[in-house]
Design an enzyme around this catalytic site. Structure first.
Site, PDB file in Angstrom:
ATOM      1  N   TYR A 155      53.546   5.130  33.014  1.00 46.77           N
ATOM      2  CA  TYR A 155      53.384   4.722  31.614  1.00 46.77           C
ATOM      3  C   TYR A 155      54.748   4.586  30.933  1.00 46.77           C
ATOM      4  O   TYR A 155      54.940   3.777  30.033  1.00 46.77           O
ATOM      5  CB  TYR A 155      52.466   5.711  30.880  1.00 46.77           C
ATOM      6  CG  TYR A 155      51.562   5.000  29.902  1.00 46.77           C
ATOM      7  CD1 TYR A 155      50.492   4.229  30.347  1.00 46.77           C
ATOM      8  CD2 TYR A 155      51.781   5.077  28.530  1.00 46.77           C
ATOM      9  CE1 TYR A 155      49.681   3.557  29.461  1.00 46.77           C
ATOM     10  CE2 TYR A 155      50.975   4.407  27.641  1.00 46.77           C
ATOM     11  CZ  TYR A 155      49.926   3.652  28.106  1.00 46.77           C
ATOM     12  OH  TYR A 155      49.127   2.991  27.228  1.00 46.77           O
ATOM     13  N   LYS A 162      54.100   5.067  22.205  1.00 44.89           N
ATOM     14  CA  LYS A 162      52.872   5.658  21.634  1.00 44.89           C
ATOM     15  C   LYS A 162      53.207   6.928  20.844  1.00 44.89           C
ATOM     16  O   LYS A 162      52.557   7.215  19.831  1.00 44.89           O
ATOM     17  CB  LYS A 162      51.853   5.969  22.737  1.00 44.89           C
ATOM     18  CG  LYS A 162      51.258   4.738  23.398  1.00 44.89           C
ATOM     19  CD  LYS A 162      50.605   3.800  22.416  1.00 44.89           C
ATOM     20  CE  LYS A 162      49.811   2.691  23.099  1.00 44.89           C
ATOM     21  NZ  LYS A 162      49.434   1.598  22.169  1.00 44.89           N
TER      22      LYS A 162
HETATM   23  P1  NAD Z   1      44.852  -6.300  25.464  1.00 43.40           P
HETATM   24  O1  NAD Z   1      45.846  -6.920  26.396  1.00 43.40           O
HETATM   25  O2  NAD Z   1      43.531  -6.927  25.400  1.00 43.40           O
HETATM   26  O3  NAD Z   1      45.452  -6.191  23.994  1.00 43.40           O
HETATM   27  C1  NAD Z   1      46.823  -6.064  23.710  1.00 43.40           C
HETATM   28  C2  NAD Z   1      47.122  -7.067  22.639  1.00 43.40           C
HETATM   29  O4  NAD Z   1      48.477  -6.951  22.174  1.00 43.40           O
HETATM   30  C3  NAD Z   1      46.946  -8.517  23.137  1.00 43.40           C
HETATM   31  O5  NAD Z   1      46.030  -9.182  22.306  1.00 43.40           O
HETATM   32  C4  NAD Z   1      48.335  -9.097  22.981  1.00 43.40           C
HETATM   33  O6  NAD Z   1      48.334 -10.482  22.671  1.00 43.40           O
HETATM   34  C5  NAD Z   1      48.865  -8.261  21.823  1.00 43.40           C
HETATM   35  N1  NAD Z   1      50.307  -8.412  21.671  1.00 43.40           N
HETATM   36  C6  NAD Z   1      51.298  -8.109  22.569  1.00 43.40           C
HETATM   37  N2  NAD Z   1      52.490  -8.464  22.053  1.00 43.40           N
HETATM   38  C7  NAD Z   1      52.255  -8.994  20.820  1.00 43.40           C
HETATM   39  C8  NAD Z   1      53.083  -9.551  19.814  1.00 43.40           C
HETATM   40  N3  NAD Z   1      54.423  -9.640  19.952  1.00 43.40           N
HETATM   41  N4  NAD Z   1      52.492  -9.983  18.656  1.00 43.40           N
HETATM   42  C9  NAD Z   1      51.152  -9.916  18.488  1.00 43.40           C
HETATM   43  N5  NAD Z   1      50.315  -9.403  19.417  1.00 43.40           N
HETATM   44  C10 NAD Z   1      50.873  -8.966  20.574  1.00 43.40           C
HETATM   45  O7  NAD Z   1      44.755  -4.769  25.947  1.00 43.40           O
HETATM   46  P2  NAD Z   1      44.041  -3.508  25.269  1.00 43.40           P
HETATM   47  O8  NAD Z   1      43.932  -2.516  26.369  1.00 43.40           O
HETATM   48  O9  NAD Z   1      42.835  -3.925  24.523  1.00 43.40           O
HETATM   49  O10 NAD Z   1      45.160  -2.973  24.288  1.00 43.40           O
HETATM   50  C11 NAD Z   1      44.958  -2.779  22.898  1.00 43.40           C
HETATM   51  C12 NAD Z   1      45.625  -1.491  22.446  1.00 43.40           C
HETATM   52  O11 NAD Z   1      44.926  -0.399  23.031  1.00 43.40           O
HETATM   53  C13 NAD Z   1      47.082  -1.341  22.876  1.00 43.40           C
HETATM   54  O12 NAD Z   1      47.807  -0.701  21.849  1.00 43.40           O
HETATM   55  C14 NAD Z   1      46.971  -0.415  24.076  1.00 43.40           C
HETATM   56  O13 NAD Z   1      48.164   0.306  24.325  1.00 43.40           O
HETATM   57  C15 NAD Z   1      45.872   0.497  23.583  1.00 43.40           C
HETATM   58  N6  NAD Z   1      45.224   1.313  24.614  1.00 43.40           N
HETATM   59  C16 NAD Z   1      44.724   0.750  25.720  1.00 43.40           C
HETATM   60  C17 NAD Z   1      44.135   1.554  26.686  1.00 43.40           C
HETATM   61  C18 NAD Z   1      43.593   0.958  27.955  1.00 43.40           C
HETATM   62  O14 NAD Z   1      43.427   1.691  28.929  1.00 43.40           O
HETATM   63  N7  NAD Z   1      43.291  -0.326  27.997  1.00 43.40           N
HETATM   64  C19 NAD Z   1      44.047   2.947  26.496  1.00 43.40           C
HETATM   65  C20 NAD Z   1      44.557   3.494  25.327  1.00 43.40           C
HETATM   66  C21 NAD Z   1      45.152   2.676  24.384  1.00 43.40           C
END
Ligand code: NAD
Length: 263
Positions: A155, A162
């Site tokens: 990570y 985070k």
């Molecule tokens: P995802 O890839 O669907 O979403 C991430 C989003 O961030 C995408 O829509 C992407 O276009 C956007 N993004 C990246 N750079 C950007 C920029 N410069 N401007 C605007 N948008 C931008 O993946 P996800 O898993 O749905 O992630 C969403 C959130 O959830 C993130 O913060 C991720 O760290 C967090 N999260 C995910 C998990 C997991 O296991 N998937 C667990 C805990 C937290």
């Protein structure tokens, strides 16, 4: 009972139908909210528009959160279109693939700067633009992960991002509380999404967690959506500055081996 009737929610971070933000958007839609979507790069438009149409969303705008001019432009459009808003979802993260493998000690200055800028600073920038539009109070929410607190393999720089994001939540909650704007984060367990695919060995982590979490499974986007619904609704009117875990209980474990594996 619909919990978000007459509420307007602005959703940042839908990339496709697996995005956590899309799970949250579906839940908000089912509870009567009017939605606006913003996506990060032009290539995503063809994926995001059909999802928006499916939920009757007619505000779909691009915004790269690493650019101040994009952020001001999208909020000008939000102001023109909706007037005011009640809910802001920040579901955005980015870390270079080369930074999400190998040793943390190899993190580059540029990799650190980019990850912290896009994944953590952007919450501050979006909240600052949202504040004047939340005239009747509001709820701001972001998505975090347990690697901010405990070491999770690969990570790396995203864990530092985070940790910064969670601190941002507390400071923004203190700043915005007097305007009755609440700021919280959901700490989700691992879910297979586009971003998650960038973390080395993510699939192995999914299995590791589902074998050991108290609920003995992984969680999904709609379960995050249900907690987001609670946090954004009047049911959580007294909750701000919190990190709420939706992780099948994984984060409570001190020794994460089920006793049956000891014999
Ligand atoms: P995802 O890839 O669907 O979403 C991430 C989003 O961030 C995408 O829509 C992407 O276009 C956007 N993004 C990246 N750079 C950007 C920029 N410069 N401007 C605007 N948008 C931008 O993946 P996800 O898993 O749905 O992630 C969403 C959130 O959830 C993130 O913060 C991720 O760290 C967090 N999260 C995910 C998990 C997991 O296991 N998937 C667990 C805990 C937290």
């Amino acid at each position: 009972m619909k919990l978000l009737e007459n509420k307007t929610a602005l959703i940042f971070g839908i990339a496709n139908n697996r995005s956590i933000a899309y799970g949250i958007a579906q839940t908000f839609h089912n509870h009567g909210a009017t939605l606006g979507f913003s996506y990060g790069i032009p290539q995503l438009e063809r994926r995001v528009r059909p999802l928006a149409e499916g939920l009757g969303v007619d505000f779909v705008e691009e915004c790269d959160v690493s650019k101040d001019e994009d952020i001001s432009a999208v909020f000008q459009k939000v102001s023109d279109h909706f007037g005011t808003i009640d809910i802001l979802l920040h579901s955005i993260a980015f870390g270079g693939r080369d930074q999400l493998t190998g040793r943390f000690i190899e993190t580059s200055r540029e990799g650190f700067r980019t990850a912290l800028d896009i994944s953590a600073y952007s919450l501050i920038a979006l909240a600052r633009e949202a504040e004047p539009l939340m005239t009747d109070g509001g709820s701001i929410m972001t998505m975090t992960y347990y690697a901010s607190e405990k070491v999770v393999p690969h990570y790396n720089v995203m864990a530092a991002a985070k940790a910064a994001l969670e601190t941002n939540v507390r400071y923004l909650a203190a700043d915005l509380g007097p305007s009755n704007i609440r700021v919280n984060a959901i700490s989700a367990g691992p879910i297979k999404t586009l971003s998650a695919a960038g973390v080395s060995d993510f699939r192995k982590m999914l299995h590791y967690v589902s074998d050991r979490a108290p609920l003995r499974r992984n969680i999904d986007q709609l379960e995050v959506g249900k907690t987001a619904l609670w946090l954004c609704s009047d049911l959580a009117s007294g909750v701000t500055g919190e990190i709420v875990y939706v992780d099948a209980g994984y984060h409570i474990l001190g020794v994460p081996e089920p006793p049956e594996k000891w014999s």
